[in-house]
Design a protein around this motif. Structure first.
Motif, PDB file in Angstrom:
ATOM      1  N   ASP A  58       0.862  -1.175   0.000  1.00  0.00           N
ATOM      2  CA  ASP A  58       0.000   0.000   0.000  1.00  0.00           C
ATOM      3  C   ASP A  58       0.902   1.230   0.000  1.00  0.00           C
ATOM      4  O   ASP A  58       1.758   1.378   0.873  1.00  0.00           O
ATOM      5  CB  ASP A  58      -0.892  -0.012   1.245  1.00  0.00           C
ATOM      6  CG  ASP A  58      -1.962   1.079   1.229  1.00  0.00           C
ATOM      7  OD1 ASP A  58      -1.654   2.209   0.776  1.00  0.00           O
ATOM      8  OD2 ASP A  58      -3.082   0.819   1.681  1.00  0.00           O
ATOM      9  N   ARG A  60       0.548   4.068   0.951  1.00  0.00           N
ATOM     10  CA  ARG A  60       0.452   4.904   2.138  1.00  0.00           C
ATOM     11  C   ARG A  60       1.242   4.354   3.324  1.00  0.00           C
ATOM     12  O   ARG A  60       1.355   5.008   4.358  1.00  0.00           O
ATOM     13  CB  ARG A  60      -1.012   5.076   2.538  1.00  0.00           C
ATOM     14  CG  ARG A  60      -1.830   5.846   1.527  1.00  0.00           C
ATOM     15  CD  ARG A  60      -3.323   5.752   1.802  1.00  0.00           C
ATOM     16  NE  ARG A  60      -3.814   4.392   1.574  1.00  0.00           N
ATOM     17  CZ  ARG A  60      -5.091   4.034   1.674  1.00  0.00           C
ATOM     18  NH1 ARG A  60      -5.992   4.947   2.019  1.00  0.00           N
ATOM     19  NH2 ARG A  60      -5.460   2.797   1.426  1.00  0.00           N
ATOM     20  N   GLN A  90     -12.305  10.714  -8.313  1.00  0.00           N
ATOM     21  CA  GLN A  90     -13.428  11.211  -7.519  1.00  0.00           C
ATOM     22  C   GLN A  90     -14.603  11.536  -8.435  1.00  0.00           C
ATOM     23  O   GLN A  90     -14.415  11.971  -9.577  1.00  0.00           O
ATOM     24  CB  GLN A  90     -13.003  12.483  -6.773  1.00  0.00           C
ATOM     25  CG  GLN A  90     -14.117  13.213  -6.036  1.00  0.00           C
ATOM     26  CD  GLN A  90     -13.729  14.635  -5.666  1.00  0.00           C
ATOM     27  OE1 GLN A  90     -12.776  15.187  -6.204  1.00  0.00           O
ATOM     28  NE2 GLN A  90     -14.467  15.241  -4.754  1.00  0.00           N
ATOM     29  N   GLN A 100     -13.049  13.674   4.840  1.00  0.00           N
ATOM     30  CA  GLN A 100     -12.177  12.502   4.835  1.00  0.00           C
ATOM     31  C   GLN A 100     -11.871  12.042   3.412  1.00  0.00           C
ATOM     32  O   GLN A 100     -10.782  11.500   3.157  1.00  0.00           O
ATOM     33  CB  GLN A 100     -12.805  11.353   5.629  1.00  0.00           C
ATOM     34  CG  GLN A 100     -11.862  10.185   5.850  1.00  0.00           C
ATOM     35  CD  GLN A 100     -10.585  10.606   6.583  1.00  0.00           C
ATOM     36  OE1 GLN A 100     -10.629  11.323   7.576  1.00  0.00           O
ATOM     37  NE2 GLN A 100      -9.434  10.139   6.097  1.00  0.00           N
ATOM     38  N   VAL A 101     -12.792  12.277   2.487  1.00  0.00           N
ATOM     39  CA  VAL A 101     -12.538  11.930   1.086  1.00  0.00           C
ATOM     40  C   VAL A 101     -11.369  12.754   0.554  1.00  0.00           C
ATOM     41  O   VAL A 101     -10.488  12.235  -0.143  1.00  0.00           O
ATOM     42  CB  VAL A 101     -13.797  12.135   0.229  1.00  0.00           C
ATOM     43  CG1 VAL A 101     -13.500  11.943  -1.256  1.00  0.00           C
ATOM     44  CG2 VAL A 101     -14.897  11.181   0.673  1.00  0.00           C
ATOM     45  N   ARG A 103      -8.947  14.039   2.355  1.00  0.00           N
ATOM     46  CA  ARG A 103      -7.730  13.564   3.015  1.00  0.00           C
ATOM     47  C   ARG A 103      -7.233  12.271   2.378  1.00  0.00           C
ATOM     48  O   ARG A 103      -6.024  12.087   2.166  1.00  0.00           O
ATOM     49  CB  ARG A 103      -7.984  13.372   4.503  1.00  0.00           C
ATOM     50  CG  ARG A 103      -8.262  14.668   5.260  1.00  0.00           C
ATOM     51  CD  ARG A 103      -8.269  14.458   6.761  1.00  0.00           C
ATOM     52  NE  ARG A 103      -8.458  15.720   7.472  1.00  0.00           N
ATOM     53  CZ  ARG A 103      -9.607  16.145   7.960  1.00  0.00           C
ATOM     54  NH1 ARG A 103     -10.709  15.392   7.837  1.00  0.00           N
ATOM     55  NH2 ARG A 103      -9.696  17.308   8.578  1.00  0.00           N
ATOM     56  N   ASP A 104      -8.155  11.356   2.070  1.00  0.00           N
ATOM     57  CA  ASP A 104      -7.759  10.072   1.487  1.00  0.00           C
ATOM     58  C   ASP A 104      -7.161  10.257   0.094  1.00  0.00           C
ATOM     59  O   ASP A 104      -6.134   9.647  -0.238  1.00  0.00           O
ATOM     60  CB  ASP A 104      -8.963   9.130   1.417  1.00  0.00           C
ATOM     61  CG  ASP A 104      -9.392   8.628   2.783  1.00  0.00           C
ATOM     62  OD1 ASP A 104      -8.585   8.724   3.741  1.00  0.00           O
ATOM     63  OD2 ASP A 104     -10.538   8.152   2.909  1.00  0.00           O
ATOM     64  N   ASP A 107      -3.761  11.861   0.309  1.00  0.00           N
ATOM     65  CA  ASP A 107      -2.784  10.907   0.835  1.00  0.00           C
ATOM     66  C   ASP A 107      -2.319   9.937  -0.242  1.00  0.00           C
ATOM     67  O   ASP A 107      -1.121   9.682  -0.405  1.00  0.00           O
ATOM     68  CB  ASP A 107      -3.412  10.144   2.007  1.00  0.00           C
ATOM     69  CG  ASP A 107      -2.374   9.482   2.906  1.00  0.00           C
ATOM     70  OD1 ASP A 107      -1.186   9.821   2.781  1.00  0.00           O
ATOM     71  OD2 ASP A 107      -2.753   8.636   3.722  1.00  0.00           O
ATOM     72  N   ILE A 108      -3.270   9.405  -1.011  1.00  0.00           N
ATOM     73  CA  ILE A 108      -2.948   8.395  -2.023  1.00  0.00           C
ATOM     74  C   ILE A 108      -2.325   9.023  -3.266  1.00  0.00           C
ATOM     75  O   ILE A 108      -1.291   8.571  -3.764  1.00  0.00           O
ATOM     76  CB  ILE A 108      -4.209   7.603  -2.420  1.00  0.00           C
ATOM     77  CG1 ILE A 108      -4.750   6.811  -1.219  1.00  0.00           C
ATOM     78  CG2 ILE A 108      -3.913   6.654  -3.586  1.00  0.00           C
ATOM     79  CD1 ILE A 108      -6.141   6.247  -1.442  1.00  0.00           C
ATOM     80  N   LEU A 192     -13.982   7.608  -5.855  1.00  0.00           N
ATOM     81  CA  LEU A 192     -14.683   7.792  -4.584  1.00  0.00           C
ATOM     82  C   LEU A 192     -15.824   8.792  -4.754  1.00  0.00           C
ATOM     83  O   LEU A 192     -15.686   9.798  -5.451  1.00  0.00           O
ATOM     84  CB  LEU A 192     -13.720   8.308  -3.515  1.00  0.00           C
ATOM     85  CG  LEU A 192     -12.491   7.443  -3.212  1.00  0.00           C
ATOM     86  CD1 LEU A 192     -11.721   8.024  -2.032  1.00  0.00           C
ATOM     87  CD2 LEU A 192     -12.872   5.994  -2.956  1.00  0.00           C
ATOM     88  N   GLY A 196     -17.123   8.514   0.494  1.00  0.00           N
ATOM     89  CA  GLY A 196     -15.890   7.730   0.512  1.00  0.00           C
ATOM     90  C   GLY A 196     -16.007   6.345  -0.071  1.00  0.00           C
ATOM     91  O   GLY A 196     -14.999   5.637  -0.188  1.00  0.00           O
TER      92      GLY A 196
END
Length: 270
Positions: A58, A60, A90, A100-101, A103-104, A107-108, A192, A196
Motif C-alpha cells: 500500500d 500509504r 473522484q 475525509q474523502v 484527506r484520502d 494521501d494516495i 470515490l 468515501g
C-alpha cells in the motif's frame, strides 16, 4: 531514452494505465518492478511480461515503501525509470463531499507519490542518471467539476514534478509530467463518491476514451523523445491540455536558475 535493459518501476501496475505501461515497456526490453495492492492481479500482469519483480504494498505505508525501495534498487543494481502512477479518482460535488474523502485522495494521489519519488531521487542523482514520470491528468491542467479533490492533487503532483525537474536539472535525472485525458480503464468505476465509497459504475466518456495500450505507448514514446510535459488526450480534452501547456522556454528558464547557483545562494542566505 532507450528502455532495453533498463529497470522500470511502476506503481499502480495491477490494472489500467499501469498495467499497459508494464506490457509496453516489457515489449521494449525493459526489466520491470511492478507494485500495487492486489498481489493476484500484479501476478497476472507479470505473467504477460519478462524479467519482472513484483513488490505488492500500500503506497500509504511508509515502512512498506522503504522496504520495497530497497528491494527494487538491489534487484539489478538500480532503478532507471520510475512511474508514480498509483491513484484514485473522484465523482462528487464539493458541497456534499466528506472532508475525509479529500484527506484520502490527497494521501494516495499526492503525498504517497511524493514519498515514492523522494525514496529514489538520491539514488538516481548519485548515479547521475534516471527518469521519473508523474501521472497527472488533464484535470491537473483544468479544474473539472465533480473532481475538486482529484484536480487539487493532480495540479499539486504536476507542481512537485516541475519544481523537482529544475532541482535535478544538473544531475542527469529527467522528470516527466504526463497528463492523460479520458483513458478506457476502471478509473471512474473505482472513483470515490461523497461518502468515501467506490462509485461502482463507469462514465461514457471513459468507456469511449483512448485505449490504455495506446495511451501507454504515447507516454513511453514521449519520454523516449525527451518531452518534459506529455499530453495524452483527444478532442476537447486535448484542446484543454494544449491551451494550458507550459512552454519549454519557461522550463529552460527555471532550470537556468539552478545552473546559475540559485539553490546554493538560497541556502547560504538561510
Amino acid at each position: 531514452m532507450d528502455y532495453a535493459g533498463k529497470v522500470v518501476w511502476i506503481t499502480g501496475a495491477s490494472s489500467g494505465i499501469g498495467a499497459a505501461l508494464a506490457r509496453d515497456a516489457a515489449s521494449r526490453g525493459a526489466h520491470l518492478v511492478l507494485s500495487g495492492r492486489n498481489e493476484g492481479r500484479l501476478a497476472e500482469v507479470a505473467a504477460q511480461c519478462s524479467e519482472t519483480l513484483t513488490l505488492p504494498f500500500d503506497v500509504r505505508d511508509d515502512a512498506a515503501l522503504a522496504d520495497a525501495t530497497a528491494k527494487a534498487i538491489s534487484w539489478k543494481g538500480g532503478v532507471d525509470i520510475a512511474f508514480a502512477n498509483a491513484g484514485v479518482s473522484q465523482r462528487s460535488r464539493a458541497l456534499k463531499t466528506d472532508m475525509q474523502v479529500y484527506r484520502d485522495i490527497i494521501d494516495i494521489d499526492l503525498t504517497a507519490q511524493i514519498a515514492f519519488s523522494q525514496g529514489l531521487i538520491g539514488h538516481m542523482a548519485e548515479r547521475g542518471s534516471g527518469a521519473l514520470a508523474f501521472i497527472s491528468s488533464i484535470a491537473g491542467k483544468v479544474g473539472v467539476p465533480m473532481r475538486t479533490a482529484y484536480s487539487a492533487v493532480k495540479f499539486g503532483l504536476a507542481g512537485y514534478g516541475d519544481a523537482l525537474r529544475a532541482e535535478l536539472s544538473q544531475t542527469g535525472v529527467s522528470v516527466h509530467v504526463i497528463y492523460p485525458g479520458s483513458v478506457a480503464t476502471d478509473v471512474a468505476r473505482n472513483a470515490l463518491v461523497a461518502d468515501g465509497n467506490k462509485r461502482g459504475r463507469s462514465d461514457k466518456v471513459i468507456d469511449e476514451g483512448i485505449p490504455a495500450a495506446d495511451a501507454a505507448k504515447a507516454m513511453l514514446d514521449g519520454m523516449a523523445a525527451g518531452e518534459r510535459e506529455i499530453i495524452v488526450a483527444q478532442g476537447m480534452e486535448a484542446g484543454m491540455g494544449e491551451l494550458r501547456r507550459t512552454p519549454d522556454q519557461l522550463f529552460d528558464q527555471i532550470a537556468g536558475m539552478v545552473a546559475s547557483g540559485y539553490m546554493e545562494k538560497m541556502e547560504s542566505e538561510g
